[in-house]
Design a protein around this motif. Structure first.
Motif: not given
Length: 539
Positions: A119-122, A47-53, A127-130
């Motif tokens: 991130v569990r696996v880099w 769930n990268p949306r939370s930190p991105i938001l 990359r997409k989330a970054t």
């Protein structure tokens, strides 16, 4: 999934790519061991949306806060707009701006840390989330009033010097009529320009095309800085792969870093273009396209000449592994000859020669308390003055000693060390130039982050040190550079400049302390791990 990703990374790191001499033995990096889960149903990024938001909200706070305490040129038409008038002249408006700047900047720090934790696996999902984070956090900053620095107004003044026919290497912006309306710091009134020929042309073009319009000029300079950001996004992962370091984690450490985004976009520093061109040049030099790489690094030098430090290491790359000293000296000569020939041709075009060499002395004449050499000079000066001696004269000796030590470290890294560690040696040499200077600015630190990221930052004290450094410089930037009208005195809720900066510092510092000691999520990143780090990247 985790095992497959780790296997793919190890296989990729074993590849010789285009230059087998630059590909070190494959490390067992922390990136290969970050996922301890055995559930294949779990996503690579949780769930990268939370930190991105949350970072997007922080960036919006910076935009709104900049309306009240960002740097505006005195001649700016924005000063006559009702919203700007209220936020810049009323105590409540200034107070709100300070809170938004402080909270917004530290929200970005937390969002960056939390994104890394998710991130569990880099892999490609990381990359997409970054990249999503970089876009979400960086796009609003394109529209801030310049924050944390007003160097962009010096760029405008220097461009105007060229448009009006002055030599910027011989004249400060005080040679211009009404120069104080440009908004540049007074230190630039008589100071020679420390920038190279390429950036002078960019300044001249921007001022000529906008007819010295401040906001239009700022936007064009931001677009130039954005080119540097894009170059970093492209070449940081490529350079990391050459060193067997996970490219996606290196991208997160660099491009999503709040220091990177605020200094290069919100502050509009030309350092973005400098380091972006330098990284691109290093990549091509390391993959046997040396001439093109030297051209790019020379373009970087023609923005800010500090990257001239890269040339000896490029000569070593070109000479190849196992080269003997005569061959090394030949390729050092070729590298320097090509680069300085290009610089000389540029100097003939603009007619200003190598005047930027004189401008390089300006940064070394000032000091700051948190720079190790600057602090040592302050201590020496204070003790000497207490005994009636010339304290600041002795402090200058300290500053000169720091510069000599930096030169010695650079020379050591050039002449000693393994060929497979050339990029790391370059990084350490460049770090010595920065750390041993009496003045360290936050954007100087951002020069180093990509270089350390691509050559390996371990998941022990090294990455923790980066977290602390980013937090410190964000707190300092938030409190250091605010434009607060001097007539907001104590009768207006005490919002004089000093009190405003103290208020910003306290808010940001409290937020930082919360992240380090209280936040149940992020405090784990700053605390000592119970599990030893057994994996090491190439360092």
């Amino acid at each position: 999934m985790p095992g497959q990703a780790g296997s793919r990374l190890r296989q990729h790191a074993h590849k010789r790519l285009d230059n087998p001499e630059m590909t070190a033995p494959v490390p067992e990096t922390e990136e290969m061991a970050t996922d301890t889960s055995t559930d294949p149903a779990l996503a690579e990024v949780d769930n990268p949306r939370s930190p991105i938001l949350s970072g997007f909200v922080g960036s919006l706070f910076l935009v709104i806060g900049s309306l009240g305490v960002g740097w505006l040129a005195p001649a700016s038409e924005l000063r006559r707009m009702p919203l700007f008038i209220w936020m810049r002249t009323e105590a409540w408006g200034v107070g709100l701006s300070i809170v938004l700047i402080a909270v917004g900047g530290m929200l970005l720090v937390r969002a960056w840390l939390r994104l890394g934790q998710r991130v569990r696996v880099w892999g490609l999902e990381a990359r997409k989330a970054t990249l999503q984070a970089v876009a979400a956090w960086g796009l609003p900053m394109m529209f801030t009033v310049p924050l944390f620095s007003r160097d962009v107004y010096a760029y405008i003044g220097q461009g105007r010097l060229m448009v009006e026919g002055f030599n910027p290497y011989e004249n400060g912006i005080s040679a211009l009529s009404n120069y104080f309306q440009l908004g540049a710091d007074k230190m630039w009134t008589e100071a020679p320009v420390p920038y190279g020929q390429l950036f002078l042309w960019i300044e001249q073009f921007v001022v000529w095309s906008t007819n010295v319009h401040p906001e239009a000029s700022i936007m064009l300079f931001r677009l130039a800085a954005l080119v540097g950001v894009v170059l970093c996004i492209i070449y940081v992962p490529k350079l990391a792969e050459l060193h067997g370091v996970n490219p996606h984690r290196a991208l997160w450490l660099t491009a999503a870093n709040p220091l990177f985004l605020t200094n290069f976009i919100a502050s509009v520093h030309n350092d973005s273009l400098m380091i972006g061109l330098a990284l691109a040049g290093l990549y091509y030099c390391a993959t046997r396209r040396v001439i093109f790489g030297i051209v790019l690094v020379t373009a970087s030098i023609a923005v800010k000449p500090i990257t001239v430090v890269f040339l000896p290491f490029i000569g070593l790359l070109w000479a190849g592994k196992g080269a003997r000293w005569p061959r090394k000296f030949v390729f050092w000569g070729l590298t320097a000859g090509i680069s300085f020939a290009l610089l000389y041709l540029m100097s003939l075009v603009n007619g200003f020669g190598f005047g930027w060499i004189n401008g390089l002395s300006a940064p070394g004449s000032v000091w700051i308390w948190y720079a190790p050499v600057g602090l040592l000079g302050l201590v020496v000066a204070s003790i000497a003055n207490a005994f009636g001696l010339d304290g600041w004269g002795l402090a200058k000796w300290v500053y000169d000693a720091g510069k000599l030590l930096a030169v010695g470290i650079v020379a050591w890294q050039i002449f000693r060390g393994d060929h497979d560690r050339i990029m790391r040696r370059l990084t350490l040499a460049f770090a010595a130039v920065v750390v041993l200077a009496p003045m360290i600015q936050s954007w100087y630190v951002v020069w180093l982050i990509p270089l350390f990221a691509v050559t390996g930052i371990r998941a022990d004290w090294q990455v923790k040190a980066l977290y602390f450094i980013v937090s410190f410089f964000m707190v300092y930037a938030i409190s250091d550079q605010l434009e607060v009208f001097p007539y907001l005195q104590s009768e207006d809720l005490g919002l004089a400049l000093a009190l405003a900066r103290n208020a910003a510092a306290i808010i940001a510092l409290l937020f930082a302390l919360y992240l380090i000691f209280l936040d149940p999520r992020t405090k784990l990143l700053f605390s000592k791990s119970d599990q030893p780090v057994t994996t090491r990247p190439v360092i």
